[in-house]
Structures are given as structure tokens and as C-alpha cells.
Design an enzyme around this catalytic site. Structure first.
Site, PDB file in Angstrom:
ATOM      1  N   HIS A  71       0.809  -1.219   0.000  1.00 42.85           N
ATOM      2  CA  HIS A  71       0.000   0.000   0.000  1.00 42.85           C
ATOM      3  C   HIS A  71       0.843   1.271   0.000  1.00 42.85           C
ATOM      4  O   HIS A  71       0.334   2.352  -0.295  1.00 42.85           O
ATOM      5  CB  HIS A  71      -0.970   0.008   1.193  1.00 42.85           C
ATOM      6  N   ASP A 131       0.246  -7.572   1.564  1.00 40.09           N
ATOM      7  CA  ASP A 131       0.712  -6.189   1.695  1.00 40.09           C
ATOM      8  C   ASP A 131       2.233  -6.104   1.667  1.00 40.09           C
ATOM      9  O   ASP A 131       2.838  -5.311   2.385  1.00 40.09           O
ATOM     10  CB  ASP A 131       0.168  -5.540   2.971  1.00 40.09           C
ATOM     11  N   SER A 152       4.948   2.733   7.920  1.00 44.06           N
ATOM     12  CA  SER A 152       4.558   1.589   7.093  1.00 44.06           C
ATOM     13  C   SER A 152       5.695   1.172   6.169  1.00 44.06           C
ATOM     14  O   SER A 152       6.264   1.999   5.463  1.00 44.06           O
ATOM     15  CB  SER A 152       3.327   1.935   6.250  1.00 44.06           C
TER      16      SER A 152
END
Length: 477
Positions: A117, A148, A222
Site C-alpha cells: 500500500h 501487503d 509503514s
């Protein structure tokens, strides 16, 4: 009289206490100052110094197209005149959208692992090392939205590749450090412990086996590293649970063993091809455990006709307890293990049926093809639209309610019939003509029926709090 009552209560309390065997910690403990006897500072600096060299900042940008507002977009007009006055004004406009994230160097020649993402849909990816300000343009090697995980590559040599820890040996209470680029402030380290292991059913990814930590993970972290007290990679920081958007001490990292497996396939093939068994599964309920000797495993609740499991003879009610040499203790175990195998790979399955242990062998099929593609993994393209079934991952990505029914529009081709009709990525397609749809298989069937009746169909979509009917030409595949 009152005095007697008080005495009786005290006596009863004493009697109750005498019945409990309390376990007491030693009372002759010694309290020490860690720095006693010398000029000492407690620090993990030497442990994380090398790991920091392997963490990078990632900046991405992409062009976002939006419709210019017109007077007919006003809710008043939409309420009283419907949704047929769209885009009467200024047409389409474009703007540049930027975002920040982190990544971890896994090879000396520039392969970097991050979250899918973080880089998904990017027009440009710029990587900056934490220990210098040099910028590198990066390209996407492969991405797997189901876990992911993504791999990007920069043209550089002699980089510091991080050392991988064995995440299967991690334990709750282990000290860990999150390294990344929170809020774009640059390289940053936060400390915590492993709060829990093997967390699934979070609703973030299709394949979940998260390490949970209370180390501060914030927007921008992230794709960054979760390392142990040696500085070895335990996981890739992926998400937090938060009502405010800030850190609440519940962060999730993709375990290093899963990252290593996915990264290896992405570097080699640029994509992930997963094995497929063809069953729907669940965990055993407390009542169901009374019916099985094994007490744990993956319970088959449905078998896809013509799939590998059906051909091999597996049935509804079978409890799968082992695949090859791997014990299966839950539905998530089976899903993750089968998903880690390749199509056409042969497996030996041990299961319980009618109180007896049985086994059989079969060859997996591919998750990317076959009839099952329309029953959970389905993708349909027509009229410039790309449409997918609602999975937990997609619901999370597009912020769709958990109980929503329909299919999601994941892409709209520029200049297509769908784009001209006003469809947008993220629209929830709920009906075609007078027929509700809940899967791409149903949508495909209703499209064929609609094509027999004319060149256009009314497609009903939900966007935010609005429901609108858009007329779409059906002569474009």
C-alpha cells in the site's frame, strides 16, 4: 450487639483467608541501580546501529483525476432532480498526490521490501537512505496486495542489507524496536515489546499472521523494520489500530519468515502464484470440539465442485490436521500454508472423518484461474471497468462496511465508456437493471442478459452516502 456483629465479620474474613493458599514472591529482594559501581548508561545503540543503515525513507507521488464541481453536484439538486446532471461544469482536473513511507534494504544491490500500500499506484518512487541525503529513483519489481508486501529496486551497490531473524522463534515479551520515517520526520526509532503473535482476522490483509507490538508505529512507519534487540529483522511494520490515527500501542508487523518467502518469489517472478485447494473452512466451535478427537484443525464447511479437494475425495465435515509435515491447528493455518505453496504442487493431507484419522494426496490448482476465481478472488473487466469481489482486504482498503453487499470498482480506464458515464474507483456496484448483484459471477451473468436486451444498462452504485444510477454502454469489452 453491634460489637458482636463486627467480631463475627472479622472472624469470617479470617476464616476465608485461611482457605486460600497465596503464592508470595520472595520478600528478601535487593533493589539495584543499573549504573551502580560505575559510569554506565543503558543503551541498545550498538544493536540498532547497523539495522538503521538498512532502513530507507520512501516518497511516492501519483496523479489523481477529479471531476470539477458544477451547480448540479449540490445535494439539493441531487435530492430533488436525481443524479442525471453530472459534470455539467468544468470537466476533469488533475492534481499531484504525495505520500511518505519506509522500506528495508534486503540485498546489497538495491532490492528493498516495503508495504504494497506504500507504493501501489505510484507514478514516481524516490528512496532516501537514513544515513545520507542522496535520492534514488526506484521501480516496482513486484507487489502482493494479499499480504501487503512489495519489492522495489534502486540502482545502487554495496548497501547494508538487513539480517533476517526467524520470526517463528519470537516470543511475547521480547524487546523490539520499530525503525522508520513516522510523519515524514526522518529516521526514527521507538521501543516496545512483542504484545502477541499469530494475530489474524484483523481485516487488514487476506493472508494474516501478524506480530503485534506496542512499539510506537505511526503514519510513515509503514514498510519499515521491526527488529529484535540484536537488530535482526522480525517483521515489516504494516498497520495500527487507532481511532484517532495516532499510535495507541496496538501495531502490527508482517513476520519476517512470511516476508522472506513473498520477497523471494517477487524478486524471481515479479508476482505471486498461489496454490488452491478448493474448500471453504472454519475453526472448530466449542460444541464442535466434542465431536472430533483432534480438537483443533481446519474444518471443511464446503467443497468446490471439480476443485482439487473434490477430485481427491475430501468432504464437508472433514477436519484437516496436517499438510505434509506442517500441523494445522486453525483455518488460518491452512489458508496461509496452502497459499505459500505453488500451483500443481503435490501435498499429503491428514484429516479426521467419523472419528478416524485418514490421509490422501492431491495436486493443488492455481488461485489465479478456474471456476473459483468468481467465488472469492474474482475479477471482471468490461466497459473500461475493473471489478472485484468484496474481500476483507478490499473492504478495508475502500472503507466499505463489513456487512456491505455488491462488488467493488477497482479501476476506471481513462476515456472509456465507464469514465464518460461517471463511474469512479471505489464505487460499490450493487445492481444492474432490476437485478441485485453480490459477486462478479452474478454480475457477469446479468451483463450477458442485459446485452441481449439492448446496448445500454442502468448500473446502480453506492458512493459515500449516495446511491446513483449510471447508464453504461455495453458494447465495449
Amino acid at each position: 450487639m453491634k460489637k458482636l456483629v463486627l467480631i463475627s465479620i472479622a472472624a469470617a474474613s479470617s476464616l476465608l483467608a485461611a482457605q486460600i493458599a497465596f503464592s508470595n514472591a520472595p520478600s528478601d529482594f535487593e533493589r539495584l541501580n543499573p549504573a551502580a559501581g560505575g559510569n554506565v548508561v543503558l543503551s541498545f545503540n550498538s544493536s540498532i546501529r547497523e539495522a538503521k543503515k538498512s532502513v530507507v525513507n520512501i516518497s511516492t507521488s501519483k496523479t489523481v483525476k477529479t471531476q470539477a464541481m458544477s451547480p448540479f453536484d449540490d445535494p439539493f439538486f441531487q435530492e430533488f432532480f436525481g443524479f442525471h446532471f453530472k459534470n455539467q461544469g468544468g470537466g476533469e482536473t488533475s492534481r499531484k498526490s504525495t505520500s511518505l513511507g519506509s522500506g528495508v534494504i534486503i540485498s546489497k544491490n538495491g532490492y528493498i521490501v516495503t508495504n504494497s500500500h506504500v507504493v501501489e499506484g505510484s507514478d514516481e518512487i524516490v528512496v532516501t537512505l537514513l544515513d545520507n541525503s542522496k535520492e534514488y529513483k526506484a521501480k516496482i519489481i513486484g507487489s502482493d496486495s494479499k499480504t501487503d508486501v512489495a519489492i522495489i529496486k534502486i540502482d545502487a551497490e554495496n548497501l547494508t542489507a538487513i539480517a533476517f531473524a526467524d520470526s517463528d522463534k519470537a516470543s511475547e515479551g521480547d524487546v523490539v524496536f520499530a525503525i522508520g520515517n513516522p510523519f515524514g520526520v526522518g529516521g526514527s526509532v521507538s521501543q516496545g515489546i512483542i504484545s502477541a503473535l499469530n494475530k489474524d482476522n484483523i481485516g487488514l490483509n487476506q493472508y494474516e499472521d501478524f506480530i503485534q507490538t506496542d512499539a510506537s508505529i505511526n503514519p510513515g512507519n509503514s514498510g519499515g523494520a521491526l527488529v529484535d534487540s540484536r537488530g535482526a529483522l522480525l517483521g515489516i511494520n504494516s498497520a495500527i489500530l487507532s481511532r484517532s490515527g495516532g499510535n495507541n500501542g496496538i501495531g502490527f508487523a508482517i513476520p519476517s519468515n512470511m516476508v522472506k518467502q513473498i520477497a523471494g518469489k517477487l524478486v524471481k517472478d515479479g508476482k505471486i502464484s498461489r496454490g488452491y485447494l478448493g474448500v471453504s473452512i472454519s475453526n472448530l466451535s466449542e460444541d464442535q470440539k466434542d465431536l472430533y478427537a483432534a480438537k483443533k484443525g481446519a474444518l471443511i464447511v464446503n467443497v468446490e465442485k471439480g476443485g482439487p479437494a473434490d477430485k481427491a475425495g475430501l468432504q464437508r465435515g472433514d477436519l484437516i490436521t496436517r499438510v505434509n509435515t506442517t500441523d494445522i491447528t486453525s483455518a488460518n493455518d491452512l489458508k496461509n500454508f496452502i497459499g505459500s505453496l505453488n500451483p500443481n504442487e503435490k501435498v499429503e493431507i491428514k484429516f479426521e472423518r467419523d472419528g478416524k484419522e485418514k490421509s490422501l494426496g492431491l495436486a493443488l490448482s492455481s488461485m489465479d484461474g478456474g471456476s473459483h476465481a468468481s467465488a472469492g478472488e474474482g475479477t471482471l473487466k468490461f466497459g473500461g471497468l475493473e471489478i472485484k469481489n468484496l474481500t476483507s482486504e478490499i473492504k478495508s482498503k475502500y472503507r466499505v462496511a463489513k456487512d456491505a453487499k455488491g462488488v467493488i470498482i477497482t479501476s476506471v480506464k481513462d476515456g472509456s465508456n465507464a469514465a464518460k458515464a461517471g463511474f469512479k474507483e471505489g464505487d460499490l456496484l450493487v445492481q444492474i437493471g432490476s437485478k441485485p448483484v453480490a459477486s462478479v459471477a452474478e454480475l457477469s451473468r446479468e451483463l450477458e442478459n442485459a446485452r441481449k436486451n439492448g446496448k445500454k444498462a442502468m448500473i446502480w452504485v453506492e458512493r459515500g452516502n449516495m446511491t446513483m444510477g449510471l447508464a453504461l454502454r455495453l458494447d465495449e469489452k
